[in-house]
Scaffold this motif. Structure first.
Motif: not given
Length: 179
Positions: A90-92, A95-99, A104-110
């Protein structure tokens, strides 16, 4: 004088009876003392057995409680070691720069935050390693590099996070260390 002889015989009989009674009383007292001493021995033996049984039970309860706690900790450690790679992934991914998709990114972070929170509730915490002095009990050095402006034996980069379960290290941090 006959009367006197009878009186003497009566007195002798009384003395003899008194001596017999004293001897009987003494023998009875001795028998009672023997019985009391046997009763006391039996009582002390029973009391000793009771105290030993009570101590054995107390030790059994303590050992059972300790074993239950140890088994729980082993289960928690195994579970943590099984799910920590999922958190690493999840943390890797985060770390992706190109969101492409911010939601979707915020959901993964949550989800990753919830993962960390649940681990912390169960006393599984991350080992703080970056810019800390190298400690072989907490860190696993995989790379040694020279870096200007950094003290020797300082962790310069964390390649994989380490975790503790309570006071015990369940996974050391994989790190780069300055030389």
């Amino acid at each position: 004088m006959v009367v006197e002889n009878n009186d003497r015989e009566t007195i002798d009989e009384q003395e003899h009876t008194t001596i017999d009674e004293e001897a009987t009383t003494e023998a009875t007292a001795n028998e009672e003392a023997v019985v009391e001493s046997e009763d006391e021995k039996k009582y002390k033996e029973l009391e000793d057995r009771y105290l030993r049984l009570q101590a054995d039970y107390s030790n059994f309860r303590r050992r059972s409680t300790e074993e239950k706690a140890r088994m729980h900790a082993m289960g928690m450690e195994k579970l943590a070691l099984d799910i920590l790679p999922v958190l690493d992934n999840f943390e890797r991914a985060l770390m992706v720069d190109d969101v492409q998709d911010e939601k979707f990114y915020n959901g993964m972070e949550m989800i990753a935050d919830q993962f960390r929170s649940e681990l912390a509730k169960n006393d599984i915490v991350e080992i703080d390693a970056l810019n800390q002095p190298f400690d072989p009990n907490l860190h696993h050095a995989v790379v040694m590099e020279e870096k200007e402006g950094v003290d020797e034996n300082t962790v310069t980069d964390v390649l994989q996070k380490g975790y503790r379960l309570g006071d015990r290290v369940i996974r050391p941090s994989m790190v780069k260390v300055s030389k």
